[in-house]
Design a protein around this motif. Structure first.
Motif, PDB file in Angstrom:
ATOM      1  N   THR A  29       0.824  -1.206   0.000  1.00  0.00           N
ATOM      2  CA  THR A  29       0.000   0.000   0.000  1.00  0.00           C
ATOM      3  C   THR A  29       0.860   1.258   0.000  1.00  0.00           C
ATOM      4  O   THR A  29       0.513   2.258  -0.641  1.00  0.00           O
ATOM      5  N   ALA A  30       2.002   1.217   0.701  1.00  0.00           N
ATOM      6  CA  ALA A  30       2.900   2.371   0.710  1.00  0.00           C
ATOM      7  C   ALA A  30       3.463   2.622  -0.682  1.00  0.00           C
ATOM      8  O   ALA A  30       3.533   3.770  -1.143  1.00  0.00           O
ATOM      9  N   ASN A  31       3.852   1.549  -1.368  1.00  0.00           N
ATOM     10  CA  ASN A  31       4.370   1.692  -2.731  1.00  0.00           C
ATOM     11  C   ASN A  31       3.298   2.212  -3.684  1.00  0.00           C
ATOM     12  O   ASN A  31       3.561   3.086  -4.526  1.00  0.00           O
ATOM     13  N   ALA A  32       2.081   1.677  -3.552  1.00  0.00           N
ATOM     14  CA  ALA A  32       0.999   2.100  -4.440  1.00  0.00           C
ATOM     15  C   ALA A  32       0.648   3.568  -4.200  1.00  0.00           C
ATOM     16  O   ALA A  32       0.429   4.330  -5.157  1.00  0.00           O
ATOM     17  N   ALA A  33       0.594   3.959  -2.927  1.00  0.00           N
ATOM     18  CA  ALA A  33       0.270   5.346  -2.608  1.00  0.00           C
ATOM     19  C   ALA A  33       1.335   6.294  -3.154  1.00  0.00           C
ATOM     20  O   ALA A  33       1.021   7.357  -3.705  1.00  0.00           O
ATOM     21  N   LYS A  34       2.592   5.885  -3.011  1.00  0.00           N
ATOM     22  CA  LYS A  34       3.688   6.715  -3.518  1.00  0.00           C
ATOM     23  C   LYS A  34       3.613   6.844  -5.037  1.00  0.00           C
ATOM     24  O   LYS A  34       3.964   7.889  -5.614  1.00  0.00           O
ATOM     25  N   ALA A  35       3.173   5.783  -5.704  1.00  0.00           N
ATOM     26  CA  ALA A  35       3.062   5.801  -7.166  1.00  0.00           C
ATOM     27  C   ALA A  35       1.780   6.475  -7.635  1.00  0.00           C
ATOM     28  O   ALA A  35       1.596   6.701  -8.836  1.00  0.00           O
ATOM     29  N   GLY A  36       0.889   6.767  -6.688  1.00  0.00           N
ATOM     30  CA  GLY A  36      -0.359   7.437  -7.037  1.00  0.00           C
ATOM     31  C   GLY A  36      -1.380   6.541  -7.703  1.00  0.00           C
ATOM     32  O   GLY A  36      -2.179   7.010  -8.516  1.00  0.00           O
ATOM     33  N   VAL A  37      -1.355   5.238  -7.370  1.00  0.00           N
ATOM     34  CA  VAL A  37      -2.333   4.305  -7.941  1.00  0.00           C
ATOM     35  C   VAL A  37      -3.031   3.552  -6.806  1.00  0.00           C
ATOM     36  O   VAL A  37      -2.444   3.296  -5.757  1.00  0.00           O
ATOM     37  N   GLY A  38      -4.271   3.210  -7.030  1.00  0.00           N
ATOM     38  CA  GLY A  38      -4.976   2.373  -6.079  1.00  0.00           C
ATOM     39  C   GLY A  38      -4.542   0.930  -6.217  1.00  0.00           C
ATOM     40  O   GLY A  38      -3.980   0.528  -7.252  1.00  0.00           O
ATOM     41  N   LEU A  39      -4.792   0.120  -5.208  1.00  0.00           N
ATOM     42  CA  LEU A  39      -4.345  -1.274  -5.222  1.00  0.00           C
ATOM     43  C   LEU A  39      -4.937  -2.054  -6.386  1.00  0.00           C
ATOM     44  O   LEU A  39      -4.279  -2.943  -6.943  1.00  0.00           O
ATOM     45  N   THR A  40      -6.153  -1.740  -6.761  1.00  0.00           N
ATOM     46  CA  THR A  40      -6.780  -2.481  -7.859  1.00  0.00           C
ATOM     47  C   THR A  40      -6.295  -2.024  -9.233  1.00  0.00           C
ATOM     48  O   THR A  40      -6.647  -2.635 -10.244  1.00  0.00           O
ATOM     49  N   ARG A  41      -5.486  -0.974  -9.257  1.00  0.00           N
ATOM     50  CA  ARG A  41      -4.986  -0.460 -10.539  1.00  0.00           C
ATOM     51  C   ARG A  41      -3.463  -0.676 -10.689  1.00  0.00           C
ATOM     52  O   ARG A  41      -2.850  -0.175 -11.637  1.00  0.00           O
TER      53      ARG A  41
END
Length: 313
Positions: A43-55
């Motif tokens: 989740t930290a990586n996804a948030a940093k990349a600006g994408v939701g987990l399902t994307r």
């Protein structure tokens, strides 16, 4: 998880997944904790990349693996994290939240093969020259010959087990004292001949002189007091016990003596092809691992002796 950086939707997905592994899969509390840590990283990586987990896409996952690897995380650690992420996306797929698993074909970097464990020359000689005054002379002669052949010829334990006391049509392996050679049957049923050193020659002759005390029709070179061919497991136990009695800090197994043989021959000769032939390796790449051991030996000597080698404390 950090609510400031993770969307409520993603946080809810993770909580539902962790409830799934805890309740439906009935995983242990410790395992659930490890899954939770994996999800925090995701989740930290996804948030940093600006994408939701399902994307999250395959390219995201590969980038994060590269970042973990560059940051010093071990290949095994990365593999465990990917396993956790892969399970999460498998669950999301069953829930109908993602069309494909972005972790499915992502693998951790290959872990470097561990170097084979080899004894120092001093330790190998200490073991080879050890005499157990409290042991039965018959067993002592046999075990001494076993160590001398393993270290002196670089034999695999299976090759040692297969040796017969005399050459014959049925023999898998035997010793030719006149030629100073050991004939052994290696991997892939490949026969090879290795030199029989003076110390190994002397030790085996001493063993054969007492071996005859067990008068049974057993062709095996190495037998137990009841005349049965020694098994590989028995030889492992005997070598380990002998190394401990010899005062070595690390218990020794037969393959360590093979590694020591290869490393010490390479240190002295620098001839990789010769070591390949002696070990019976079909591929030179298998033998090249000993060049790394040899470099370690040289590096230690450099660190100990060169005035410019000492590093700041």
């Amino acid at each position: 998880m950090d609510g400031a950086s993770v969307s409520p939707e993603d946080a809810a997905l993770v909580e539902k997944y962790l409830e799934h592994v805890r309740v439906q899969k009935r995983l242990a509390a410790r395992t659930v904790t490890l899954y939770s840590l994996d999800m925090e990283k995701l989740t930290a990586n996804a948030a940093k990349a600006g994408v939701g987990l399902t994307r999250v896409q395959n390219t995201h996952v590969r980038r994060w693996v590269a970042q973990m690897h560059a940051g010093g995380r071990s290949a095994r650690g990365i593999a465990l994290i990917l396993s956790g992420w892969r399970g999460f996306y498998t669950w999301l797929g069953r829930e109908g939240r993602v069309a494909s698993n972005p972790v499915l074909d992502v693998r951790a970097p290959k872990a470097p093969k561990p170097l084979p464990k080899a004894l120092s020359v001093d330790d190998a000689v200490q073991l080879a020259e050890f005499e157990d005054a409290d042991a039965d002379p018959w067993v002592e002669a046999r075990d001494n010959a076993i160590v001398e052949l393993l270290y002196g010829c670089g034999l695999r334990v299976g090759e040692l087990v297969g040796l017969d006391a005399q050459a014959s049509v049925a023999a898998k392996g035997w010793l030719d004292f006149d030629a100073g050679e050991a004939h052994v049957l290696g991997k892939g049923s490949k026969q090879r001949i290795v030199p029989l050193g003076r110390k190994a020659d002397e030790a085996v002759r001493a063993w054969l002189a007492v071996r005859a005390e067990v008068a049974l029709p057993q062709p095996a070179l190495f037998i137990d007091p009841r005349g049965r061919r020694l098994s590989a497991q028995t030889i492992w136990r005997r070598v380990r016990l002998r190394s401990l009695r010899a005062g070595l800090a690390t218990p020794v197994h037969p393959h360590m003596l093979r590694h020591s043989f290869a490393s010490h021959v390479l240190q002295s000769s620098g001839d990789l092809r010769a070591v390949q032939e002696l070990l019976g390796h079909a591929n030179i790449g298998t033998t090249q691992v000993y060049t790394r051991l040899d470099f370690q030996h040289l590096a230690k000597a450099y660190d100990a002796a060169h005035p410019r080698a000492h590093r700041k404390k």
